[in-house]
Design an enzyme around this catalytic site. Sequence first.
Site, short mmCIF file in Angstrom:
data_model
loop_
_atom_site.label_atom_id
_atom_site.label_comp_id
_atom_site.label_asym_id
_atom_site.label_seq_id
_atom_site.Cartn_x
_atom_site.Cartn_y
_atom_site.Cartn_z
N ALA A 185 -18.00 -15.60 1.00
CA ALA A 185 -17.68 -16.08 -0.34
C ALA A 185 -16.35 -15.44 -0.73
O ALA A 185 -15.96 -14.39 -0.19
CB ALA A 185 -18.79 -15.66 -1.30
N GLY B 45 -21.21 -15.14 3.17
CA GLY B 45 -21.52 -16.54 2.88
C GLY B 45 -21.22 -17.45 4.07
O GLY B 45 -21.84 -18.51 4.21
C1 LIG Z 1 -22.81 -16.58 -1.35
C2 LIG Z 1 -23.14 -15.34 -2.06
C3 LIG Z 1 -23.17 -14.08 -1.28
C4 LIG Z 1 -22.05 -13.95 -0.37
C5 LIG Z 1 -21.20 -12.90 -0.48
C6 LIG Z 1 -20.09 -12.76 0.43
O1 LIG Z 1 -19.86 -13.56 1.30
S1 LIG Z 1 -19.13 -11.41 0.18
C7 LIG Z 1 -17.87 -11.52 1.40
C8 LIG Z 1 -18.32 -11.13 2.75
N1 LIG Z 1 -17.20 -11.11 3.67
C9 LIG Z 1 -16.46 -10.00 3.88
O2 LIG Z 1 -16.70 -8.96 3.33
C10 LIG Z 1 -15.32 -10.16 4.86
C11 LIG Z 1 -14.00 -9.93 4.18
N2 LIG Z 1 -12.89 -10.11 5.08
C12 LIG Z 1 -12.54 -9.18 6.00
O3 LIG Z 1 -13.17 -8.14 6.14
C13 LIG Z 1 -11.32 -9.43 6.84
O4 LIG Z 1 -10.56 -10.43 6.22
C14 LIG Z 1 -11.64 -9.90 8.29
C15 LIG Z 1 -12.24 -8.74 9.08
C16 LIG Z 1 -12.58 -11.09 8.28
C17 LIG Z 1 -10.32 -10.36 8.99
O5 LIG Z 1 -9.37 -9.35 8.90
P1 LIG Z 1 -7.83 -9.68 9.24
O6 LIG Z 1 -7.10 -8.39 9.19
O7 LIG Z 1 -7.77 -10.51 10.47
O8 LIG Z 1 -7.37 -10.64 8.04
P2 LIG Z 1 -7.08 -10.22 6.51
O9 LIG Z 1 -8.09 -9.27 6.00
O10 LIG Z 1 -5.65 -9.87 6.34
O11 LIG Z 1 -7.39 -11.62 5.77
C18 LIG Z 1 -6.44 -12.68 5.72
C19 LIG Z 1 -6.45 -13.21 4.30
O12 LIG Z 1 -7.72 -13.73 4.03
C20 LIG Z 1 -8.23 -13.14 2.84
N3 LIG Z 1 -9.69 -13.04 2.92
C21 LIG Z 1 -10.45 -12.76 3.98
N4 LIG Z 1 -11.74 -12.77 3.66
C22 LIG Z 1 -11.80 -13.08 2.35
C23 LIG Z 1 -12.86 -13.27 1.45
N5 LIG Z 1 -14.16 -13.17 1.82
N6 LIG Z 1 -12.58 -13.57 0.19
C24 LIG Z 1 -11.30 -13.72 -0.22
N7 LIG Z 1 -10.26 -13.58 0.61
C25 LIG Z 1 -10.51 -13.26 1.88
C26 LIG Z 1 -7.56 -11.78 2.78
O13 LIG Z 1 -7.59 -11.26 1.49
C27 LIG Z 1 -6.18 -12.13 3.28
O14 LIG Z 1 -5.44 -12.75 2.25
P3 LIG Z 1 -4.17 -11.97 1.55
O15 LIG Z 1 -4.76 -10.79 0.91
O16 LIG Z 1 -3.27 -11.67 2.69
O17 LIG Z 1 -3.67 -13.01 0.59
#
Ligand SMILES: CCC/C=C/C(=O)SCCNC(=O)CCNC(=O)[C@H](O)C(C)(C)COP(=O)([O-])OP(=O)([O-])OC[C@H]1O[C@@H](n2cnc3c(N)ncnc32)[C@H](O)[C@@H]1OP(=O)([O-])[O-]
Length: 307
Positions: A115, A158
């Site tokens: 999400a 999500g």
């Molecule tokens: C349905 C209800 C319950 C669900 C809850 C959830 O899902 S909670 C969520 C559970 N999920 C997590 O906790 C995972 C969160 N994500 C991560 O941990 C890392 O992005 C990664 C490990 C997937 C990839 O790392 P990497 O170094 O290869 O890539 P990077 O990190 O540089 O990302 C590139 C761009 O994408 C952006 N972006 C990415 N994900 C999200 C997001 N969910 N949201 C918004 N944006 C997101 C990131 O900010 C960046 O944009 P910026 O700032 O440059 O404009």
Amino acid sequence: MAWLARARLLQITRILHPAPWSLQEASRGKLGAPLVAKVARNYASSAPSYKYVLAEKKGEGGCVGLVTLNRPKALNALCGELMEDLKYALLELEADPTVAAIVLTGSEKAFAAGADIKEMQHKGFVDCYAGSFLQGWDALTRIRKPVIAAVNGYALGGGCEVAMMCDIILAGEKAKFGQPEISIGTIPGAGGTQRLTKAIGKSRAMQMCITGDPINAQQASEWGLVSSVHPPDQLVNEAIKLGERIGNHSKVIVSMAKASVNKSYETSLAEGLQFEKNLFYGTFATKDQTEGMTAFVEKRKPNFTDS
Ligand SMILES: CCC/C=C/C(=O)SCCNC(=O)CCNC(=O)[C@H](O)C(C)(C)COP(=O)([O-])OP(=O)([O-])OC[C@H]1O[C@@H](n2cnc3c(N)ncnc32)[C@H](O)[C@@H]1OP(=O)([O-])[O-]
């Protein structure tokens, strides 16, 4: 083709609002003017388009709908607009009589990274509880055609939950499945604690949900979360081929089989067996049951008419 648009609108609003209603009620606004207007707009156009998903038809005779999540800059983070687009793209393919199965995929880097955290960051309890947050997320689970998730890259939070809402999951070799919500101070909210536990068992699901550690495709396969693992560049084609194989069968009987398998998640064994038996009897009210059995006896391929 106004009648076609009208029929599709009727069918789609029925899926969105299972309660009894009529098209007149829909147009009078009972179902919410913005919703009906959006569906109508998409169906009035011969080529509906979406901001965050691509919807196309693939496979023999276009029998497989392919929906691709397309928000690459945010790794397909599931913002409200994307989820709306996804819902309508699925409903479009659900209403298309030539489509037998739907494949849902993302990019090679990310099926979906969860999400949208930036969208959730400043929400309060009342925004979540009384607002429309997560409304519509379960539209995917009301699609009656089989939906195959083709997961490459990250399926986190999500993203993993959306994959688990699908009927079958195929994974690319580099896929990563996880419920990392705990790391950002929350818990799964779209089925992560429920569907994951049913899929891989309590101990493994618990570990994933309270450590936030992801698993790779191999583990996901060994634990029964995914059906099979493929090279990333072949994954979507494999999913489409699977959709084509499903498309060889009667659509009405396939949807009965899907409903019956899914029932096993909801009921006791006794109730599930009764549900299955009733649907099994129900197949005998279809022409496709007669055709399937007659074709076997006559040693020929069946010619199903979805009736
Ligand atoms: C349905 C209800 C319950 C669900 C809850 C959830 O899902 S909670 C969520 C559970 N999920 C997590 O906790 C995972 C969160 N994500 C991560 O941990 C890392 O992005 C990664 C490990 C997937 C990839 O790392 P990497 O170094 O290869 O890539 P990077 O990190 O540089 O990302 C590139 C761009 O994408 C952006 N972006 C990415 N994900 C999200 C997001 N969910 N949201 C918004 N944006 C997101 C990131 O900010 C960046 O944009 P910026 O700032 O440059 O404009």
